[in-house]
Design a protein around this motif. Structure first.
Motif, mmCIF file in Angstrom:
data_model
loop_
_atom_site.group_PDB
_atom_site.id
_atom_site.type_symbol
_atom_site.label_atom_id
_atom_site.label_comp_id
_atom_site.label_asym_id
_atom_site.label_seq_id
_atom_site.Cartn_x
_atom_site.Cartn_y
_atom_site.Cartn_z
ATOM 1 N N UNK A 10 -15.501 5.604 -13.245
ATOM 2 C CA UNK A 10 -15.502 6.163 -14.597
ATOM 3 C C UNK A 10 -15.726 7.671 -14.481
ATOM 4 N N UNK A 11 -15.124 8.418 -15.406
ATOM 5 C CA UNK A 11 -15.234 9.882 -15.343
ATOM 6 C C UNK A 11 -15.384 10.431 -16.758
ATOM 7 N N UNK A 12 -16.292 11.399 -16.905
ATOM 8 C CA UNK A 12 -16.434 12.103 -18.171
ATOM 9 C C UNK A 12 -16.712 13.571 -17.893
ATOM 10 N N UNK A 13 -16.170 14.422 -18.744
ATOM 11 C CA UNK A 13 -16.417 15.862 -18.652
ATOM 12 C C UNK A 13 -16.853 16.373 -20.010
ATOM 13 N N UNK A 14 -18.021 17.023 -20.050
ATOM 14 C CA UNK A 14 -18.542 17.578 -21.289
ATOM 15 C C UNK A 14 -18.676 19.079 -21.223
ATOM 16 N N UNK A 15 -18.585 19.714 -22.385
ATOM 17 C CA UNK A 15 -18.711 21.165 -22.498
ATOM 18 C C UNK A 15 -19.805 21.468 -23.518
ATOM 19 N N UNK A 16 -20.897 22.053 -23.079
ATOM 20 C CA UNK A 16 -22.030 22.361 -23.955
ATOM 21 C C UNK A 16 -22.158 23.851 -24.224
ATOM 22 N N UNK A 17 -21.121 24.619 -23.946
ATOM 23 C CA UNK A 17 -21.213 26.081 -24.077
ATOM 24 C C UNK A 17 -21.688 26.493 -25.460
ATOM 25 N N UNK A 18 -21.105 25.917 -26.498
ATOM 26 C CA UNK A 18 -21.450 26.317 -27.866
ATOM 27 C C UNK A 18 -22.911 26.045 -28.184
ATOM 28 N N UNK A 19 -23.511 25.044 -27.535
ATOM 29 C CA UNK A 19 -24.899 24.691 -27.821
ATOM 30 C C UNK A 19 -25.868 25.785 -27.390
ATOM 31 N N UNK A 20 -25.459 26.619 -26.456
ATOM 32 C CA UNK A 20 -26.334 27.699 -25.993
ATOM 33 C C UNK A 20 -26.184 28.955 -26.844
ATOM 34 N N UNK A 21 -25.362 28.886 -27.879
ATOM 35 C CA UNK A 21 -25.278 29.919 -28.926
ATOM 36 C C UNK A 21 -25.088 31.320 -28.366
ATOM 37 N N UNK A 22 -24.200 31.469 -27.379
ATOM 38 C CA UNK A 22 -23.889 32.779 -26.824
ATOM 39 C C UNK A 22 -24.742 33.192 -25.651
ATOM 40 N N UNK A 23 -25.776 32.435 -25.339
ATOM 41 C CA UNK A 23 -26.614 32.770 -24.185
ATOM 42 C C UNK A 23 -25.875 32.521 -22.876
ATOM 43 N N UNK A 24 -24.942 31.575 -22.870
ATOM 44 C CA UNK A 24 -24.089 31.306 -21.722
ATOM 45 C C UNK A 24 -22.632 31.436 -22.144
ATOM 46 N N UNK A 25 -21.802 31.798 -21.210
ATOM 47 C CA UNK A 25 -20.367 31.876 -21.494
ATOM 48 C C UNK A 25 -19.632 30.620 -21.080
ATOM 49 N N UNK A 26 -20.304 29.763 -20.301
ATOM 50 C CA UNK A 26 -19.707 28.495 -19.902
ATOM 51 C C UNK A 26 -20.809 27.547 -19.451
ATOM 52 N N UNK A 27 -20.688 26.266 -19.864
ATOM 53 C CA UNK A 27 -21.634 25.239 -19.408
ATOM 54 C C UNK A 27 -20.924 23.899 -19.475
ATOM 55 N N UNK A 28 -20.411 23.454 -18.330
ATOM 56 C CA UNK A 28 -19.708 22.174 -18.287
ATOM 57 C C UNK A 28 -20.403 21.232 -17.304
ATOM 58 N N UNK A 29 -20.283 19.952 -17.592
ATOM 59 C CA UNK A 29 -20.818 18.933 -16.685
ATOM 60 C C UNK A 29 -19.771 17.838 -16.527
ATOM 61 N N UNK A 30 -19.517 17.483 -15.266
ATOM 62 C CA UNK A 30 -18.603 16.396 -14.934
ATOM 63 C C UNK A 30 -19.396 15.301 -14.226
ATOM 64 N N UNK A 31 -19.167 14.055 -14.630
ATOM 65 C CA UNK A 31 -19.845 12.922 -14.005
ATOM 66 C C UNK A 31 -18.812 11.892 -13.581
ATOM 67 N N UNK A 32 -18.913 11.488 -12.314
ATOM 68 C CA UNK A 32 -18.131 10.366 -11.799
ATOM 69 C C UNK A 32 -19.100 9.221 -11.529
ATOM 70 N N UNK A 33 -18.857 8.085 -12.125
ATOM 71 C CA UNK A 33 -19.649 6.899 -11.783
ATOM 72 C C UNK A 33 -18.778 6.012 -10.905
ATOM 73 N N UNK A 34 -19.190 5.846 -9.636
ATOM 74 C CA UNK A 34 -18.441 5.050 -8.669
ATOM 75 C C UNK A 34 -19.010 3.634 -8.709
ATOM 76 N N UNK A 35 -18.274 2.762 -9.337
ATOM 77 C CA UNK A 35 -18.798 1.427 -9.627
ATOM 78 C C UNK A 35 -19.032 0.612 -8.357
ATOM 79 N N UNK A 36 -18.141 0.734 -7.382
ATOM 80 C CA UNK A 36 -18.256 -0.083 -6.179
ATOM 81 C C UNK A 36 -19.513 0.188 -5.387
ATOM 82 N N UNK A 37 -19.938 1.448 -5.313
ATOM 83 C CA UNK A 37 -21.148 1.787 -4.554
ATOM 84 C C UNK A 37 -22.348 2.029 -5.462
ATOM 85 N N UNK A 38 -22.167 1.879 -6.777
ATOM 86 C CA UNK A 38 -23.247 2.081 -7.746
ATOM 87 C C UNK A 38 -23.883 3.448 -7.546
#
Length: 752
Positions: free
Chosen positions: A602-630
């Protein structure tokens, strides 16, 4: 349910704003982020047929609006409405539509907006108010119970096998509280009303609810038992509890002005009892008691209506008020049951009923999530079980048949699966789920998924709701062998939540939840965009921290809803997402850029840049959940115009252990996770401290900190659930970058 007066006062002020300025070019789209949005839009296929049309009010405050609906470019429907929304009473034919609206006093048409009615758009028709009122008035009391509900003495063998355990449990409950539950009195709450929220006043207001709620349940439960058994003892108990509510000063500590939640509960429970007891409240033609109860219902509901109808209906324009939305539900049911007995009930009903059923719910799109968090989703399920079945019996409009409601049931399955020990995201996330509400809600659906959920929740249904439900319960029509859980992974786009489970059918499952929400930290949400929570076998391993003492408390503001108390990115000693203000947090939000699921990953990518209200110019997080190896791989990438020392926060309800070799792990109730940093630049592990945890609980706080300030960087972290020692390597050969987890290779973007 906890709330602050600040949103209510702010809503009252903001309600005036759309009436003060000049009309915009496309006036239906307000600049205020809290204003209602013009919908339907963007050629979206509608889950519900007919859809509700909504728009922001015109600056001229016209007496009514004209809505035109075009099918394939040809005028198909014209509607007139006095509110800034309209729910057609009849379904629309399948096809491609556009619609527009204008004030009745001008030809200032809005920009046309498009939508689609498809063959799978679910039918949900709601008659106009006159037809609804006529149907309600024709129904003999009790209106709130199924017309086919018979006294216990005439139950069939099958019904006794199904419902007698609930009847026995409710009988035991009521009998126990006859002597152990003291009646309420105004003298219990000496503090006068005040707009200043002190800890003592909050405690008193909370105590009012702690006293009113069980007494309201005892009143309704005793009245229901009298209806089912005919035993005089339960009529006597219901009368005793109703008389105590009728004796409270409607202008005293339980008044709407001082404790609106208590006041609305008193009014609704009295009206339910009047309906359930029907003629039993009249003795030898003496209506004194019934009239007194009705007068209390009228006085308390009059105050509730005055609040909600202010400015022509404040929720019509400013719907993002969870407190008022729940009040609208109470007004809807109370007015429905009061028709014919309280003259004002007709006005209350016409104002509330179709508004309530058409707008549900502002806390997600039609797929049925709940942006305020699963604790508040539980409360929503509780209120639904208190209100929706009675509305359905009285009016024939079944809210459980609304597309949003079906999606909400599946949302509960994905984010509060069987055996999970705490809620997730938002206020109340640390509390244990009360599964009887989730089970009762899911029981209203005859689907394989609902059957799986109900069968795997050991907590019994709420016995009062069960006795008041139609027989048989819809879920009981699904065979045990047909029960099937929903998909292991799910994405709820309108709230920006994803659930990734190893195997939802297995109570030993790994559950990884992620959030990057367009609702930001608004209302009961927190500054946790791009945050995650990890469970193993229902046991929280990497968690959110703090506890919900009360809304807008010092701890709520300084820690509980701050990014540093969540598994989220901060910098420079705990600076995180900006949560201050009222309407601003709705735009300081997150978004999910990508989501995919396969049996392996499973894969998801989120962007929280706007939540930092200009304090950051970019803030992304990507998560891979590898089911076979947990195993989970988490990549954070970030940038700032100003050099900052970035931090990767994680928390646990058990000690975070760093051994001599630097290995970091958490063990809680024999469930483990190892937190393995794959450092691409120098960083260190530190312990952090938070406020004292709630009595009887434990919290620990850790953080990876970059060694030096920088304008950009990344954290690459692996979560080895179970601490299995899964082989993990970082391969940067060939101009590519891969993380190999066991035998699974994941391609990562190159550092920015």
């Amino acid at each position: 349910m906890k709330s602050s007066n600040r949103p209510l006062l702010r809503s009252a002020l903001l309600l005036l704003l759309p009436l003060c300025g000049s009309a915009q070019a496309d006036w239906v789209q307000a600049t205020d982020p809290l204003a209602i949005r013009p919908l339907p839009d963007n050629m979206q296929t509608q889950a519900q047929n007919p859809p509700t049309f909504s728009w922001s009010r015109h600056a001229s405050a016209p007496p009514s609006y004209v809505v035109q609906v075009f099918l394939n470019g040809v005028l198909n429907r014209t509607y007139s409405t006095s509110r800034n929304w309209y729910l057609p009473p009849k379904a629309l034919p399948a096809g491609r539509y556009t619609w527009r609206v204008r004030p009745s006093t001008s030809q200032e048409w809005s920009t046309p907006r498009s939508f689609v009615i498809a063959s799978n758009s679910q039918l949900f028709e709601v008659p106009e108010n006159l037809a609804l009122r006529t149907a309600v008035m024709r129904k003999a009391r009790p209106r709130a119970l199924p017309s086919g509900l018979k006294p216990f003495s005439s139950w069939s063998v099958a019904m006794r096998a199904d419902r007698q355990p609930a009847l026995t449990a409710l009988t035991n409950e009521v009998n126990y509280y006859v002597s152990s539950l003291t009646t309420v009195s105004d003298s219990e709450w000496p503090l006068p009303p005040s707009k200043i929220r002190t800890a003592a006043l909050v405690a008193q207001q909370s105590n009012i609810m702690q006293r009113v709620n069980p007494n309201a349940r005892q009143l309704e439960a005793a009245a229901t038992l009298y209806r089912v058994t005919g035993q005089q003892a339960y009529l006597d108990e219901a009368i005793r509890r109703g008389d105590q509510f009728a004796a409270l000063d409607v202008n005293g500590p339980t008044s709407f002005a001082n404790q609106d939640m208590g006041s609305r509960m008193i009014a609704q429970s009295l009206m339910k009892a009047i309906d359930l007891l029907a003629g039993a409240l009249v003795v030898n033609g003496d209506t004194t008691r019934r009239d007194r109860w009705l007068s209390v219902v009228a006085a308390r509901t009059r105050a509730l209506y005055a609040d909600l109808s202010a400015g022509g209906g404040r929720l019509d324009q400013l719907p993002y008020d969870s407190h008022a939305a729940t009040s609208m539900a109470f007004l809807t049911l109370t007015s429905t049951l009061a028709l014919g007995d309280i003259p004002e009930a007709e006005q209350w009903f016409d104002f509330s009923f179709r508004a309530f059923v058409s707008s549900f719910s502002v806390w997600s799109g039609p797929e049925g999530g709940f942006a305020n968090g699963t604790a508040y989703a539980e409360y929503e399920a509780d209120f639904a079980l208190q209100i929706w079945p009675a509305l359905a019996q009285a009016t024939g409009v079944n809210m459980f048949g609304k597309p949003w409601s079906r999606g909400f049931a599946q949302f509960l399955m994905h984010f509060v699966p069987p055996g999970q020990q705490t809620h997730v995201f938002g206020d109340g996330h640390e509390t244990a789920p009360e599964y009887r509400f989730m089970k009762g809600f899911a029981s209203r659906y005859a689907t394989p998924q609902a059957a799986w959920y109900v069968q795997n929740l050991s907590r019994p249904n709420d016995v009062l709701a069960t006795l008041q439900a139609p027989y048989p319960m819809p879920v009981s029509t699904v065979t045990a062998t047909a029960a099937t859980p929903p998909a292991n992974a799910a994405y709820y786009p309108s709230i920006g939540w994803t659930a990734m489970h190893s195997n939802l059918a297995d109570n030993g499952r790994t559950s990884l939840y992620f959030k990057a929400s367009p609702y930001g930290s608004f209302n009961h949400s927190h500054g946790d965009q791009n945050g995650f929570v990890l469970f193993s076998g229902g046991v929280p391993l990497l968690t959110e921290t703090g506890w919900y003492d009360w809304y807008d408390s010092p701890m709520w503001n300084s820690w509980y809803r701050q990014s540093k108390s969540h598994n989220a990115l901060t910098f420079d000693g705990g600076v995180g997402q900006v949560v201050e203000g009222y309407e601003e947090p709705l735009s300081r939000n997150g978004r999910i850029n990508a989501f995919s699921t396969t049996p392996a990953v499973d894969y998801v990518e989120g962007d929280a840049t706007a939540a930092y209200a200009g304090l950051l110019t970019s803030a992304t997080r990507k998560i891979w959940y590898v089911r076979g190896s947990d195993t989970a791989v988490i990549l954070d990438q970030f940038a700032s115009a100003t050099p900052r020392v970035f931090e990767w926060n994680f928390h646990a309800y058990a000690p975070i252990v760093a051994d001599a070799a630097g290995n970091i792990s958490v063990t809680n109730q024999n469930r483990k996770v190892c937190v393995v940093p794959l450092a691409t630049s120098a960083q260190r592990f530190e312990r952090r401290s938070g406020p004292p945890p709630q009595s009887g609980t434990y919290e620990d706080h850790g953080v990876f900190v970059k060694a030096a300030a920088a304008t950009s960087g990344e954290f690459l972290t692996v979560l080895d659930i179970g601490c299995k020692g899964t082989a993990v390597s970082l391969d940067t050969s060939g101009g590519l970058r891969k993380v190999v987890v066991g035998t699974q290779a994941l391609t990562l973007p190159l550092p920015k």
